[in-house]
Scaffold this motif. Structure first.
Motif, PDB file in Angstrom:
ATOM      1  N   CYS A 136       2.860   7.037   6.695  1.00 13.53           N
ATOM      2  CA  CYS A 136       2.617   5.608   6.904  1.00 13.53           C
ATOM      3  C   CYS A 136       1.607   5.411   8.027  1.00 13.53           C
ATOM      4  O   CYS A 136       0.621   4.685   7.872  1.00 13.53           O
ATOM      5  CB  CYS A 136       3.945   4.913   7.220  1.00 13.53           C
TER       6      CYS A 136
ATOM      7  N   VAL B 105      -3.300   4.813  -1.243  1.00 15.40           N
ATOM      8  CA  VAL B 105      -4.165   5.416  -0.228  1.00 15.40           C
ATOM      9  C   VAL B 105      -3.476   6.712   0.203  1.00 15.40           C
ATOM     10  O   VAL B 105      -2.431   6.668   0.856  1.00 15.40           O
ATOM     11  CB  VAL B 105      -4.379   4.484   0.987  1.00 15.40           C
TER      12      VAL B 105
ATOM     13  N   ALA C 208      -1.221  -6.257   4.555  1.00 16.67           N
ATOM     14  CA  ALA C 208      -0.491  -5.299   3.729  1.00 16.67           C
ATOM     15  C   ALA C 208       0.840  -4.875   4.345  1.00 16.67           C
ATOM     16  O   ALA C 208       1.050  -4.946   5.562  1.00 16.67           O
ATOM     17  CB  ALA C 208      -1.350  -4.053   3.493  1.00 16.67           C
TER      18      ALA C 208
ATOM     19  N   VAL D  94      -2.135   6.074   7.340  1.00 17.86           N
ATOM     20  CA  VAL D  94      -2.843   5.180   6.424  1.00 17.86           C
ATOM     21  C   VAL D  94      -3.090   3.792   7.019  1.00 17.86           C
ATOM     22  O   VAL D  94      -4.063   3.127   6.666  1.00 17.86           O
ATOM     23  CB  VAL D  94      -2.036   5.080   5.091  1.00 17.86           C
ATOM     24  N   VAL D  95      -2.235   3.352   7.942  1.00 20.50           N
ATOM     25  CA  VAL D  95      -2.264   1.972   8.435  1.00 20.50           C
ATOM     26  C   VAL D  95      -3.653   1.505   8.871  1.00 20.50           C
ATOM     27  O   VAL D  95      -4.081   0.409   8.530  1.00 20.50           O
ATOM     28  CB  VAL D  95      -1.238   1.785   9.582  1.00 20.50           C
TER      29      VAL D  95
ATOM     30  N   ALA E 201       1.278   5.048   0.589  1.00 17.33           N
ATOM     31  CA  ALA E 201       0.611   6.159   1.275  1.00 17.33           C
ATOM     32  C   ALA E 201       1.059   7.482   0.665  1.00 17.33           C
ATOM     33  O   ALA E 201       1.622   8.343   1.325  1.00 17.33           O
ATOM     34  CB  ALA E 201       0.940   6.111   2.767  1.00 17.33           C
TER      35      ALA E 201
ATOM     36  N   VAL F  54       2.568  -1.259   4.369  1.00 18.58           N
ATOM     37  CA  VAL F  54       2.230   0.132   4.069  1.00 18.58           C
ATOM     38  C   VAL F  54       3.517   0.936   3.961  1.00 18.58           C
ATOM     39  O   VAL F  54       4.344   0.931   4.884  1.00 18.58           O
ATOM     40  CB  VAL F  54       1.305   0.733   5.141  1.00 18.58           C
TER      41      VAL F  54
ATOM     42  N   VAL G 134      -7.097  -0.626   3.568  1.00 18.01           N
ATOM     43  CA  VAL G 134      -5.800  -1.288   3.711  1.00 18.01           C
ATOM     44  C   VAL G 134      -6.016  -2.750   4.088  1.00 18.01           C
ATOM     45  O   VAL G 134      -6.595  -3.047   5.131  1.00 18.01           O
ATOM     46  CB  VAL G 134      -4.938  -0.574   4.780  1.00 18.01           C
TER      47      VAL G 134
ATOM     48  N   VAL H 186       0.867  -1.172   0.000  1.00 18.36           N
ATOM     49  CA  VAL H 186       0.000   0.000   0.000  1.00 18.36           C
ATOM     50  C   VAL H 186       0.904   1.223   0.000  1.00 18.36           C
ATOM     51  O   VAL H 186       1.773   1.362   0.867  1.00 18.36           O
ATOM     52  CB  VAL H 186      -0.927   0.027   1.223  1.00 18.36           C
TER      53      VAL H 186
END
Length: 198
Positions: free
Chosen positions: A53, A27, A66, A56-57, A7, A68, A62, A5
């Motif tokens: 980071c 994201v 994942a 977004v976690v 960010a 990130v 997510v 992912v």
């Protein structure tokens, strides 16, 4: 296999990852990049990457397995951290200061394994040598709008590429994500680099 992912809203980072066989879920973090004040440039890049980071976690989009990745880049010139210019006048001032000189592009990387909660983070730094561009070239480049959207007011993979005469270090880092460093972070978290390929 974990899914990466990203960010970041950076199309250049996404393109770099795709070219390396990784199709990230994007994201956007929404982190205010001006919030940390007067940190040294390399530390600023890393702290912003960590904030992106972390922002977004926990989001619904997510995946539970994942990895990130938060990234942020700043250009260091005369000890000062230069992010994205606020307007065309600032971009032009920066180019007048940068032309014929060298700066260091720092990209902070923060990778978090959502499953284990483990984090690996580091900064990659690449020296960038700028051409002695003319006033007319600066005006034309700023008028394109490209330097307003990127750290340091330049790209190496777009219109600004002709104004970079050389680099010392990882060229991917100048685009915004160091593939060799990212591989090291993936390995540090116990995953294989080919596991991210699609």
């Amino acid at each position: 296999m974990p899914r990466l992912v990203l960010a970041s809203a950076s199309p250049a980072r996404r393109t770099t990852l795709r070219s390396a066989g990784i199709d990230p879920i994007v994201v956007v973090s929404g982190v205010d990049e001006s919030q940390l004040g007067d940190l040294p440039p390399a530390e600023l890049a890393l702290q912003l990457a960590e904030l992106k980071c972390a922002a977004v976690v926990g989001r619904d989009e997510v995946p539970a397995d994942a990895l990130v990745l938060g990234c942020d880049s700043v250009l260091e010139l005369d000890g000062e951290a230069l992010g994205k210019p606020h307007d065309a006048e600032e971009a032009a001032r920066r180019w007048h200061a940068m032309r014929g000189r060298s700066g260091v592009l720092h990209s902070g990387h923060c990778l978090r394994d959502v499953t284990t909660g483990r984090v690996a983070a580091a900064t990659a730094s690449t020296t960038v040598h700028f051409a002695d561009v003319s006033d007319a070239e600066i005006d034309a480049y700023v008028a394109t709008g490209e330097p307003l959207e990127v750290a340091g007011a330049f790209t190496i993979d777009g219109l600004g590429g002709a104004f970079v005469t050389g680099i010392e270090g990882d060229h991917h880092n100048v685009v915004g994500v160091s593939l060799p460093l990212l591989r090291e972070l993936v390995l540090e978290l116990g995953h294989g680099w080919p596991d991210l390929w699609v």
